[in-house]
Design a protein around this motif. Structure first.
Motif, PDB file in Angstrom:
ATOM      1  N   ALA A   1     -21.539  42.214   1.527  1.00  0.00           N
ATOM      2  CA  ALA A   1     -20.525  41.167   1.614  1.00  0.00           C
ATOM      3  C   ALA A   1     -19.174  41.733   2.043  1.00  0.00           C
ATOM      4  O   ALA A   1     -18.476  41.150   2.874  1.00  0.00           O
ATOM      5  N   VAL A   2     -18.807  42.873   1.478  1.00  0.00           N
ATOM      6  CA  VAL A   2     -17.521  43.478   1.824  1.00  0.00           C
ATOM      7  C   VAL A   2     -17.504  43.923   3.288  1.00  0.00           C
ATOM      8  O   VAL A   2     -16.525  43.704   4.009  1.00  0.00           O
ATOM      9  N   VAL A   3     -18.584  44.545   3.744  1.00  0.00           N
ATOM     10  CA  VAL A   3     -18.658  45.006   5.134  1.00  0.00           C
ATOM     11  C   VAL A   3     -18.467  43.852   6.100  1.00  0.00           C
ATOM     12  O   VAL A   3     -17.647  43.916   7.028  1.00  0.00           O
ATOM     13  N   THR A   4     -19.218  42.771   5.909  1.00  0.00           N
ATOM     14  CA  THR A   4     -19.092  41.625   6.813  1.00  0.00           C
ATOM     15  C   THR A   4     -17.749  40.920   6.624  1.00  0.00           C
ATOM     16  O   THR A   4     -17.176  40.403   7.580  1.00  0.00           O
ATOM     17  N   GLY A   5     -17.232  40.916   5.398  1.00  0.00           N
ATOM     18  CA  GLY A   5     -15.932  40.296   5.154  1.00  0.00           C
ATOM     19  C   GLY A   5     -14.812  40.999   5.890  1.00  0.00           C
ATOM     20  O   GLY A   5     -13.953  40.351   6.507  1.00  0.00           O
ATOM     21  N   VAL A   6     -14.795  42.324   5.847  1.00  0.00           N
ATOM     22  CA  VAL A   6     -13.759  43.081   6.546  1.00  0.00           C
ATOM     23  C   VAL A   6     -13.816  42.807   8.048  1.00  0.00           C
ATOM     24  O   VAL A   6     -12.786  42.570   8.699  1.00  0.00           O
ATOM     25  N   LEU A   7     -15.025  42.813   8.615  1.00  0.00           N
ATOM     26  CA  LEU A   7     -15.155  42.568  10.058  1.00  0.00           C
ATOM     27  C   LEU A   7     -14.730  41.147  10.415  1.00  0.00           C
ATOM     28  O   LEU A   7     -14.051  40.932  11.425  1.00  0.00           O
ATOM     29  N   ALA A   8     -15.083  40.172   9.582  1.00  0.00           N
ATOM     30  CA  ALA A   8     -14.685  38.789   9.851  1.00  0.00           C
ATOM     31  C   ALA A   8     -13.166  38.625   9.786  1.00  0.00           C
ATOM     32  O   ALA A   8     -12.566  37.951  10.627  1.00  0.00           O
ATOM     33  N   GLY A   9     -12.525  39.243   8.787  1.00  0.00           N
ATOM     34  CA  GLY A   9     -11.073  39.162   8.690  1.00  0.00           C
ATOM     35  C   GLY A   9     -10.380  39.820   9.868  1.00  0.00           C
ATOM     36  O   GLY A   9      -9.388  39.305  10.404  1.00  0.00           O
ATOM     37  N   PHE A  10     -10.900  40.966  10.280  1.00  0.00           N
ATOM     38  CA  PHE A  10     -10.349  41.684  11.437  1.00  0.00           C
ATOM     39  C   PHE A  10     -10.481  40.843  12.701  1.00  0.00           C
ATOM     40  O   PHE A  10      -9.531  40.711  13.486  1.00  0.00           O
ATOM     41  N   ASN A  11     -11.663  40.260  12.909  1.00  0.00           N
ATOM     42  CA  ASN A  11     -11.894  39.470  14.116  1.00  0.00           C
ATOM     43  C   ASN A  11     -11.167  38.132  14.097  1.00  0.00           C
ATOM     44  O   ASN A  11     -10.856  37.577  15.158  1.00  0.00           O
TER      45      ASN A  11
ATOM     46  N   CYS B   1     -12.903  37.630  -0.265  1.00  0.00           N
ATOM     47  CA  CYS B   1     -11.775  38.476  -0.669  1.00  0.00           C
ATOM     48  C   CYS B   1     -11.553  39.600   0.341  1.00  0.00           C
ATOM     49  O   CYS B   1     -10.411  39.924   0.693  1.00  0.00           O
ATOM     50  N   ALA B   2     -12.646  40.202   0.820  1.00  0.00           N
ATOM     51  CA  ALA B   2     -12.524  41.266   1.821  1.00  0.00           C
ATOM     52  C   ALA B   2     -11.931  40.734   3.108  1.00  0.00           C
ATOM     53  O   ALA B   2     -11.068  41.369   3.730  1.00  0.00           O
ATOM     54  N   ALA B   3     -12.385  39.546   3.530  1.00  0.00           N
ATOM     55  CA  ALA B   3     -11.875  38.944   4.764  1.00  0.00           C
ATOM     56  C   ALA B   3     -10.396  38.605   4.631  1.00  0.00           C
ATOM     57  O   ALA B   3      -9.593  38.863   5.548  1.00  0.00           O
ATOM     58  N   ALA B   4     -10.025  38.024   3.500  1.00  0.00           N
ATOM     59  CA  ALA B   4      -8.633  37.627   3.287  1.00  0.00           C
ATOM     60  C   ALA B   4      -7.720  38.846   3.269  1.00  0.00           C
ATOM     61  O   ALA B   4      -6.638  38.846   3.885  1.00  0.00           O
ATOM     62  N   TYR B   5      -8.130  39.887   2.583  1.00  0.00           N
ATOM     63  CA  TYR B   5      -7.291  41.088   2.500  1.00  0.00           C
ATOM     64  C   TYR B   5      -7.138  41.747   3.866  1.00  0.00           C
ATOM     65  O   TYR B   5      -6.030  42.128   4.263  1.00  0.00           O
ATOM     66  N   GLN B   6      -8.240  41.870   4.611  1.00  0.00           N
ATOM     67  CA  GLN B   6      -8.167  42.513   5.916  1.00  0.00           C
ATOM     68  C   GLN B   6      -7.261  41.733   6.869  1.00  0.00           C
ATOM     69  O   GLN B   6      -6.459  42.320   7.595  1.00  0.00           O
TER      70      GLN B   6
ATOM     71  N   ALA C   1     -28.560  28.173   2.941  1.00  0.00           N
ATOM     72  CA  ALA C   1     -27.581  27.668   3.911  1.00  0.00           C
ATOM     73  C   ALA C   1     -26.896  28.826   4.634  1.00  0.00           C
ATOM     74  O   ALA C   1     -25.791  29.210   4.298  1.00  0.00           O
ATOM     75  N   MET C   2     -27.587  29.387   5.638  1.00  0.00           N
ATOM     76  CA  MET C   2     -27.013  30.477   6.424  1.00  0.00           C
ATOM     77  C   MET C   2     -26.605  29.969   7.798  1.00  0.00           C
ATOM     78  O   MET C   2     -27.227  29.046   8.336  1.00  0.00           O
ATOM     79  N   ALA C   3     -25.563  30.569   8.350  1.00  0.00           N
ATOM     80  CA  ALA C   3     -25.005  30.089   9.614  1.00  0.00           C
ATOM     81  C   ALA C   3     -25.460  30.968  10.775  1.00  0.00           C
ATOM     82  O   ALA C   3     -25.413  32.198  10.682  1.00  0.00           O
ATOM     83  N   PRO C   4     -25.885  30.374  11.892  1.00  0.00           N
ATOM     84  CA  PRO C   4     -26.186  31.181  13.079  1.00  0.00           C
ATOM     85  C   PRO C   4     -24.897  31.810  13.599  1.00  0.00           C
ATOM     86  O   PRO C   4     -23.868  31.147  13.689  1.00  0.00           O
ATOM     87  N   ARG C   5     -24.932  33.089  13.941  1.00  0.00           N
ATOM     88  CA  ARG C   5     -23.707  33.783  14.346  1.00  0.00           C
ATOM     89  C   ARG C   5     -24.025  34.861  15.356  1.00  0.00           C
ATOM     90  O   ARG C   5     -25.181  35.260  15.546  1.00  0.00           O
ATOM     91  N   ASP C   6     -22.986  35.375  16.006  1.00  0.00           N
ATOM     92  CA  ASP C   6     -23.185  36.506  16.902  1.00  0.00           C
ATOM     93  C   ASP C   6     -22.882  37.800  16.156  1.00  0.00           C
ATOM     94  O   ASP C   6     -22.605  37.786  14.951  1.00  0.00           O
ATOM     95  N   ASP C   7     -22.898  38.913  16.865  1.00  0.00           N
ATOM     96  CA  ASP C   7     -22.725  40.205  16.195  1.00  0.00           C
ATOM     97  C   ASP C   7     -21.280  40.499  15.825  1.00  0.00           C
ATOM     98  O   ASP C   7     -21.003  41.462  15.106  1.00  0.00           O
ATOM     99  N   ALA C   8     -20.348  39.666  16.320  1.00  0.00           N
ATOM    100  CA  ALA C   8     -18.947  39.768  15.901  1.00  0.00           C
ATOM    101  C   ALA C   8     -18.648  38.840  14.739  1.00  0.00           C
ATOM    102  O   ALA C   8     -17.507  38.747  14.286  1.00  0.00           O
ATOM    103  N   LEU C   9     -19.685  38.114  14.279  1.00  0.00           N
ATOM    104  CA  LEU C   9     -19.638  37.192  13.128  1.00  0.00           C
ATOM    105  C   LEU C   9     -18.983  35.864  13.459  1.00  0.00           C
ATOM    106  O   LEU C   9     -18.622  35.113  12.549  1.00  0.00           O
ATOM    107  N   ARG C  10     -18.856  35.523  14.734  1.00  0.00           N
ATOM    108  CA  ARG C  10     -18.422  34.175  15.097  1.00  0.00           C
ATOM    109  C   ARG C  10     -19.605  33.225  14.909  1.00  0.00           C
ATOM    110  O   ARG C  10     -20.732  33.524  15.329  1.00  0.00           O
ATOM    111  N   VAL C  11     -19.373  32.083  14.262  1.00  0.00           N
ATOM    112  CA  VAL C  11     -20.419  31.088  14.057  1.00  0.00           C
ATOM    113  C   VAL C  11     -20.722  30.412  15.385  1.00  0.00           C
ATOM    114  O   VAL C  11     -19.819  29.908  16.062  1.00  0.00           O
TER     115      VAL C  11
END
Length: 419
Positions: free
Chosen positions: A331-341, A13-18, A299-309
């Motif tokens: 969850a909200v913190v990472t969601g906002v950054l993922a939506g922004f990126n 939800c955070a990613a979608a809104y951002q 089930a966690m995904a390997p990612r970089d610090d910008a949250l790209r898988v």
């Protein structure tokens, strides 16, 4: 810009809104009929270091969901073992408020819509498909499918399906978009078993004694001593290691989130009924809370610090999918950054990495480093306790002073970056 978010928990939800706020056309796919996922059984925020994280996000212009939680808080400044100045949001009101926020932002919501396959061109996702064969294309994708369940994991690594709020038997189990894209995921462990138990249950508040109900309504919290012969030791099994204190084994700790949130992953009902005030207690989530709870972090995904898988061109991740991060705030913190990126990715711009001079930036980067060190993936990281809070306190990044937090954000060049 077309962006698809898979998973409608707090992170999705955070990613979608951002992303929608930044001008993208966003489609969010949720396999059940409700938003917020395990957030429907949660409700705790602003406790300990989560206060700093929320205020940093507000200072960066990405705090709308924290404002929403504040507006729907049943209690503020609640203290319970190991936790200070917590707020408790109303689990009945918040989902509807989030739904309205997303709809007003133009997010296209798809409920009871499982994503079961991904169409790839090399390392790039072109589109995803539903069981009916409907194809949805996008320029960027966000995996917010979480790590809890499905039933097979709860059976193999837990005590069987306890029918939690994720309701895998009704809507189908979680499927990871990262895995569908061919990414090799990793899991946490607790001893010889994979994953960890969800950290709490919900009791029907009306099934408790009148005195307990009144105490919860008035104070937001109640501690009821457990006779030694009835105690259950689940401290090392919980996903929420910030609550791995003896007080949670010696007491039933209840929080008022609308229901009575019980801070233990499960507790046999026949024992619970012997404790004063719980003679008629009934579980609300999971329904078989006397037997077990959902198993997470498988089930966690390997990612970089910008949250790209890693291993993909146009897939980002958020929430528990981004590592063993525990909690709605995380969850909200990472969601906002993922939506922004995701928007930056569509525009061909460099992706943002939050600076380590901020608690949120240090958490995302440090947890990613720690996770791939020996035993690192078996620890649980949260702003509210355990090893992450200790690390942030050592780096003097935790503060309750909003002026200090705002000044630090400005010095980092992040003031209103998400606005």
């Amino acid at each position: 810009m077309d962006i698809i978010v898979v998973g409608g928990g707090w992170a999705g939800c955070a990613a979608a809104y951002q992303a929608a706020k930044a001008g993208a056309h966003v489609s969010l796919f949720e396999r059940t009929d409700m938003l917020l996922g395990t957030g429907l059984a949660g409700g705790i925020f602003r406790n300990n270091g989560r206060y700093t994280a929320a205020e940093e996000m507000l200072a960066m212009g990405g705090g709308e969901l924290f404002r929403l939680m504040d507006e729907n808080a049943r209690h503020r400044n609640v203290c319970f073992p190991g936790q200070m100045h917590a707020s408790l949001y109303d689990i009945a009101k918040v989902p509807a408020a989030v739904y309205s926020l997303l709809k007003n932002a133009g997010v296209e919501l798809h409920f009871q819509a499982r994503i079961v396959s991904a169409i790839l061109s090399g390392a790039r996702i072109l589109a995803v498909k539903t069981p009916a064969g409907q194809r949805y294309a996008a320029d960027a994708f966000i995996d917010a499918t979480g790590t809890a369940g499905p039933t097979v994991n709860c059976t193999k690594y837990g005590n069987g399906c306890a029918m939690c709020v994720l309701r895998c038997p009704a809507f189908g189990g979680r499927l990871s978009l990262s895995a569908l894209a061919g990414v090799a995921e990793y899991r946490a462990h607790r001893g010889d078993s994979a994953g960890a138990f969800s950290g709490s249950c919900k009791l029907m508040k009306g099934s408790l004694s009148e005195s307990l109900q009144k105490q919860l309504e008035q104070d937001g919290v109640a501690l009821v001593p457990i006779p030694p012969e009835l105690r259950e030791d689940h401290l090392n099994q919980k996903a929420c290691q910030q609550y791995a204190h003896a007080a949670y084994m010696e007491n039933i700790v209840l929080l008022d989130t609308g229901h009575a949130k019980m801070m233990t992953p499960f507790f046999p009902l026949e024992k619970l009924h012997q404790i004063p005030g719980f003679a008629f207690a009934r579980y609300e989530d999971p329904y078989a809370g006397g037997k077990g709870n959902s198993v997470r972090f498988t089930a966690m995904a390997p990612r970089d610090d910008a949250l790209r898988v890693r291993g993909t061109e146009n897939l980002l991740c958020a929430g528990e999918k981004a590592g063993p991060l525990v909690g709605h705030t995380e969850a909200v913190v990472t969601g906002v950054l993922a939506g922004f990126n995701a928007v930056r990715m569509c525009r061909g711009e460099n992706l943002l990495t939050l600076p380590r001079s901020l608690a949120t930036g240090e958490a995302i980067t440090w947890v990613n480093q720690q996770t791939f060190r020996p035993g690192g993936a078996d620890k649980k990281y949260t702003f509210s306790g355990s090893v992450l809070l200790e690390h942030l306190e050592q780096r003097k990044l935790i503060s309750l002073d909003t002026d200090v937090i705002t000044t630090r954000t400005e010095r980092a060049g992040m003031r209103n970056i998400f606005a």
